[in-house]
Design a protein around this motif. Structure first.
Motif, PDB file in Angstrom:
ATOM      1  N   SER A 184       0.800  -1.226   0.000  1.00  7.68           N
ATOM      2  CA  SER A 184       0.000   0.000   0.000  1.00  7.68           C
ATOM      3  C   SER A 184       0.829   1.270   0.000  1.00  7.68           C
ATOM      4  O   SER A 184       0.310   2.340  -0.320  1.00  7.68           O
ATOM      5  CB  SER A 184      -0.941   0.008   1.217  1.00  7.68           C
ATOM      6  OG  SER A 184      -0.169   0.001   2.431  1.00  7.68           O
ATOM      7  N   SER A 185       2.099   1.185   0.367  1.00  7.70           N
ATOM      8  CA  SER A 185       2.916   2.395   0.459  1.00  7.70           C
ATOM      9  C   SER A 185       4.342   2.109   0.027  1.00  7.70           C
ATOM     10  O   SER A 185       4.899   1.045   0.335  1.00  7.70           O
ATOM     11  CB  SER A 185       2.907   2.930   1.898  1.00  7.70           C
ATOM     12  OG  SER A 185       3.830   4.002   2.051  1.00  7.70           O
ATOM     13  N   ASN A 186       4.951   3.094  -0.654  1.00  9.94           N
ATOM     14  CA  ASN A 186       6.355   2.956  -1.055  1.00  9.94           C
ATOM     15  C   ASN A 186       7.300   2.975   0.141  1.00  9.94           C
ATOM     16  O   ASN A 186       8.432   2.521   0.050  1.00  9.94           O
ATOM     17  CB  ASN A 186       6.730   4.069  -2.026  1.00  9.94           C
ATOM     18  CG  ASN A 186       6.137   3.869  -3.401  1.00  9.94           C
ATOM     19  OD1 ASN A 186       5.832   2.740  -3.794  1.00  9.94           O
ATOM     20  ND2 ASN A 186       5.951   4.953  -4.140  1.00  9.94           N
ATOM     21  N   TRP A 187       6.808   3.507   1.264  1.00 11.25           N
ATOM     22  CA  TRP A 187       7.643   3.543   2.465  1.00 11.25           C
ATOM     23  C   TRP A 187       7.801   2.149   3.076  1.00 11.25           C
ATOM     24  O   TRP A 187       8.701   1.929   3.901  1.00 11.25           O
ATOM     25  CB  TRP A 187       7.041   4.495   3.495  1.00 11.25           C
ATOM     26  CG  TRP A 187       7.118   5.931   3.082  1.00 11.25           C
ATOM     27  CD1 TRP A 187       6.143   6.678   2.482  1.00 11.25           C
ATOM     28  CD2 TRP A 187       8.254   6.777   3.216  1.00 11.25           C
ATOM     29  NE1 TRP A 187       6.582   7.939   2.218  1.00 11.25           N
ATOM     30  CE2 TRP A 187       7.895   8.038   2.672  1.00 11.25           C
ATOM     31  CE3 TRP A 187       9.538   6.614   3.737  1.00 11.25           C
ATOM     32  CZ2 TRP A 187       8.769   9.113   2.631  1.00 11.25           C
ATOM     33  CZ3 TRP A 187      10.403   7.686   3.701  1.00 11.25           C
ATOM     34  CH2 TRP A 187      10.030   8.933   3.162  1.00 11.25           C
ATOM     35  N   LEU A 188       6.946   1.237   2.682  1.00  8.35           N
ATOM     36  CA  LEU A 188       7.006  -0.136   3.193  1.00  8.35           C
ATOM     37  C   LEU A 188       7.671  -1.086   2.198  1.00  8.35           C
ATOM     38  O   LEU A 188       7.685  -2.301   2.391  1.00  8.35           O
ATOM     39  CB  LEU A 188       5.594  -0.635   3.511  1.00  8.35           C
ATOM     40  CG  LEU A 188       4.813   0.188   4.545  1.00  8.35           C
ATOM     41  CD1 LEU A 188       3.403  -0.346   4.680  1.00  8.35           C
ATOM     42  CD2 LEU A 188       5.529   0.162   5.902  1.00  8.35           C
ATOM     43  N   LYS A 189       8.217  -0.545   1.124  1.00 13.11           N
ATOM     44  CA  LYS A 189       8.828  -1.371   0.081  1.00 13.11           C
ATOM     45  C   LYS A 189      10.011  -2.173   0.604  1.00 13.11           C
ATOM     46  O   LYS A 189      10.266  -3.291   0.169  1.00 13.11           O
ATOM     47  CB  LYS A 189       9.278  -0.483  -1.079  1.00 13.11           C
ATOM     48  CG  LYS A 189       9.713  -1.238  -2.313  1.00 13.11           C
ATOM     49  CD  LYS A 189      10.053  -0.280  -3.456  1.00 13.11           C
ATOM     50  CE  LYS A 189      10.484  -1.041  -4.693  1.00 13.11           C
ATOM     51  NZ  LYS A 189      10.839  -0.120  -5.809  1.00 13.11           N
ATOM     52  N   LEU A 190      10.729  -1.584   1.549  1.00 14.77           N
ATOM     53  CA  LEU A 190      11.885  -2.284   2.117  1.00 14.77           C
ATOM     54  C   LEU A 190      11.470  -3.593   2.774  1.00 14.77           C
ATOM     55  O   LEU A 190      12.164  -4.610   2.664  1.00 14.77           O
ATOM     56  CB  LEU A 190      12.589  -1.372   3.124  1.00 14.77           C
ATOM     57  CG  LEU A 190      13.815  -1.945   3.827  1.00 14.77           C
ATOM     58  CD1 LEU A 190      14.908  -2.251   2.817  1.00 14.77           C
ATOM     59  CD2 LEU A 190      14.336  -0.985   4.891  1.00 14.77           C
ATOM     60  N   ILE A 191      10.312  -3.569   3.465  1.00 15.42           N
ATOM     61  CA  ILE A 191       9.819  -4.789   4.119  1.00 15.42           C
ATOM     62  C   ILE A 191       9.172  -5.719   3.101  1.00 15.42           C
ATOM     63  O   ILE A 191       9.345  -6.937   3.145  1.00 15.42           O
ATOM     64  CB  ILE A 191       8.824  -4.422   5.241  1.00 15.42           C
ATOM     65  CG1 ILE A 191       9.506  -3.521   6.272  1.00 15.42           C
ATOM     66  CG2 ILE A 191       8.274  -5.680   5.905  1.00 15.42           C
ATOM     67  CD1 ILE A 191       8.569  -3.022   7.357  1.00 15.42           C
ATOM     68  N   LYS A 192       8.409  -5.136   2.171  1.00 16.36           N
ATOM     69  CA  LYS A 192       7.720  -5.954   1.161  1.00 16.36           C
ATOM     70  C   LYS A 192       8.707  -6.793   0.338  1.00 16.36           C
ATOM     71  O   LYS A 192       8.451  -7.954   0.025  1.00 16.36           O
ATOM     72  CB  LYS A 192       6.912  -5.059   0.223  1.00 16.36           C
ATOM     73  CG  LYS A 192       6.187  -5.819  -0.878  1.00 16.36           C
ATOM     74  CD  LYS A 192       5.489  -4.894  -1.848  1.00 16.36           C
ATOM     75  CE  LYS A 192       6.489  -4.213  -2.772  1.00 16.36           C
ATOM     76  NZ  LYS A 192       7.084  -5.170  -3.744  1.00 16.36           N
ATOM     77  N   ASP A 193       9.854  -6.204   0.011  1.00 11.74           N
ATOM     78  CA  ASP A 193      10.830  -6.890  -0.837  1.00 11.74           C
ATOM     79  C   ASP A 193      11.824  -7.734  -0.051  1.00 11.74           C
ATOM     80  O   ASP A 193      12.792  -8.251  -0.624  1.00 11.74           O
ATOM     81  CB  ASP A 193      11.600  -5.858  -1.669  1.00 11.74           C
ATOM     82  CG  ASP A 193      10.729  -5.203  -2.725  1.00 11.74           C
ATOM     83  OD1 ASP A 193       9.659  -5.756  -3.022  1.00 11.74           O
ATOM     84  OD2 ASP A 193      11.128  -4.140  -3.247  1.00 11.74           O
ATOM     85  N   PHE A 194      11.602  -7.883   1.227  1.00 14.27           N
ATOM     86  CA  PHE A 194      12.480  -8.740   2.029  1.00 14.27           C
ATOM     87  C   PHE A 194      12.472 -10.160   1.469  1.00 14.27           C
ATOM     88  O   PHE A 194      11.410 -10.715   1.169  1.00 14.27           O
ATOM     89  CB  PHE A 194      12.023  -8.748   3.490  1.00 14.27           C
ATOM     90  CG  PHE A 194      12.776  -9.719   4.352  1.00 14.27           C
ATOM     91  CD1 PHE A 194      14.035  -9.408   4.833  1.00 14.27           C
ATOM     92  CD2 PHE A 194      12.230 -10.955   4.658  1.00 14.27           C
ATOM     93  CE1 PHE A 194      14.737 -10.293   5.619  1.00 14.27           C
ATOM     94  CE2 PHE A 194      12.930 -11.858   5.452  1.00 14.27           C
ATOM     95  CZ  PHE A 194      14.187 -11.525   5.930  1.00 14.27           C
ATOM     96  N   ASN A 195      13.665 -10.752   1.282  1.00 16.23           N
ATOM     97  CA  ASN A 195      13.740 -12.095   0.696  1.00 16.23           C
ATOM     98  C   ASN A 195      14.936 -12.845   1.263  1.00 16.23           C
ATOM     99  O   ASN A 195      15.928 -12.243   1.705  1.00 16.23           O
ATOM    100  CB  ASN A 195      13.833 -12.015  -0.823  1.00 16.23           C
ATOM    101  CG  ASN A 195      15.074 -11.282  -1.279  1.00 16.23           C
ATOM    102  OD1 ASN A 195      16.132 -11.889  -1.511  1.00 16.23           O
ATOM    103  ND2 ASN A 195      14.991  -9.947  -1.374  1.00 16.23           N
ATOM    104  N   ILE A 196      14.833 -14.161   1.223  1.00 17.29           N
ATOM    105  CA  ILE A 196      15.909 -15.050   1.679  1.00 17.29           C
ATOM    106  C   ILE A 196      16.145 -16.101   0.608  1.00 17.29           C
ATOM    107  O   ILE A 196      15.207 -16.792   0.172  1.00 17.29           O
ATOM    108  CB  ILE A 196      15.553 -15.742   3.009  1.00 17.29           C
ATOM    109  CG1 ILE A 196      15.369 -14.697   4.117  1.00 17.29           C
ATOM    110  CG2 ILE A 196      16.642 -16.742   3.405  1.00 17.29           C
ATOM    111  CD1 ILE A 196      14.929 -15.295   5.439  1.00 17.29           C
ATOM    112  N   GLY A 197      17.396 -16.223   0.152  1.00 19.92           N
ATOM    113  CA  GLY A 197      17.724 -17.241  -0.833  1.00 19.92           C
ATOM    114  C   GLY A 197      17.725 -18.629  -0.222  1.00 19.92           C
ATOM    115  O   GLY A 197      18.269 -18.834   0.879  1.00 19.92           O
TER     116      GLY A 197
END
Length: 268
Positions: A105-118
């Motif tokens: 919903s917000s670009n400010w939360l993009k850091l959390i949204k794109d969190f990933n683990i290989g």
């Protein structure tokens, strides 16, 4: 003195022998198989670390026979066999917040949204090759002396084994780990000629195979690793115009002492 004048009174057999000795002769024999492998079929969607398609083989054999007025024979043999294993799996990562409507919903939360683990390594590589050279040389006795001066054959041998390892793992799209190592060893061989008809042939084979089973005698070993972290400035609206990367690396090298001076110790 012209050759025809020097050989004027020789018999036919003596003339042939003299011509043979005076001839500058080189013969080259070569056999090569490079990168022999099974191609991955188009309908095979997934790749696994045990797939035969990950393996490639190479082999080469080269021989040079040479003789001239000063050299009775100079035979040089070179063998090389290699195996190359490369596994590049498809990227598989865990993105727990990627489908969340709240974090979308917000670009400010993009850091959390794109969190990933290989979840799988990026690359596994193992390369090994054996290189063996053998030279036997006998010089002619061209000295005009009243007695025969016997010539002793000279032998030169080298049998090296090189191994290379590569491991790459992306803990996430921003955090990457690379490791590689290289090990060079030599296979110890008994002195003297390689003669399959000799009584010592079995002992020679046993000695070489014992050294191979012990992975040879190490000459050098070096390894290094690096960690690269891309700072996620682009995940925040205020800093998405900034890019920065942090890197840390380390290396280690081991060098064997010279064989003739092993009391000096190894070098790290």
């Amino acid at each position: 003195i012209e050759f025809s004048d020097a050989t004027e009174y020789l018999t036919q057999e003596e003339l042939k022998e003299r011509q043979f000795k005076a001839e500058n002769y080189t013969k080259r024999t070569s056999l090569n198989f490079t990168n022999i492998r099974k191609e991955r079929s188009a309908d095979k969607k997934n790749s696994y670390f045990w797939d035969v398609e990950n393996i490639a083989l190479s082999y080469s054999y080269n021989k040079v026979d040479r003789r001239d007025y000063n050299i009775e024979y100079d035979n040089n043999f070179n063998w090389k066999a290699g195996l190359n294993y490369v596994y590049n799996p498809k990227e598989v990562s865990w993105k727990p917040f990627n489908k969340s409507k709240f974090f979308r919903s917000s670009n400010w939360l993009k850091l959390i949204k794109d969190f990933n683990i290989g979840l799988v390594p990026k690359q596994l590589v193992f390369r090994t090759d054996l290189t063996r050279t053998y030279t036997e040389t006998l010089l002619r006795n061209n000295v005009d002396l009243p007695y025969n001066l016997p010539q002793i054959p000279q032998f030169t041998k080298a049998f090296n084994w090189n191994r290379n390892y590569v491991f790459k793992y992306d803990f996430s799209k921003n955090l990457r780990f690379d490791y590689n190592a290289n090990n060079l060893s030599f296979i110890r061989e008994p002195d003297g000629a390689i003669d399959k008809q000799s009584d010592s042939w079995q002992a020679y084979k046993d000695s070489v195979w014992t050294s191979v089973k012990n992975f040879g005698e190490n000459q050098t070993f070096n390894q290094n690793f690096s960690i690269n972290y891309t700072i996620p400035f682009n995940k925040l609206p205020l800093t998405d115009w900034i890019s920065a990367t942090a890197k840390y690396g380390a290396s280690y090298e081991w060098l064997r002492a010279p064989l003739s001076q092993d009391t000096l110790g190894n070098t790290i």
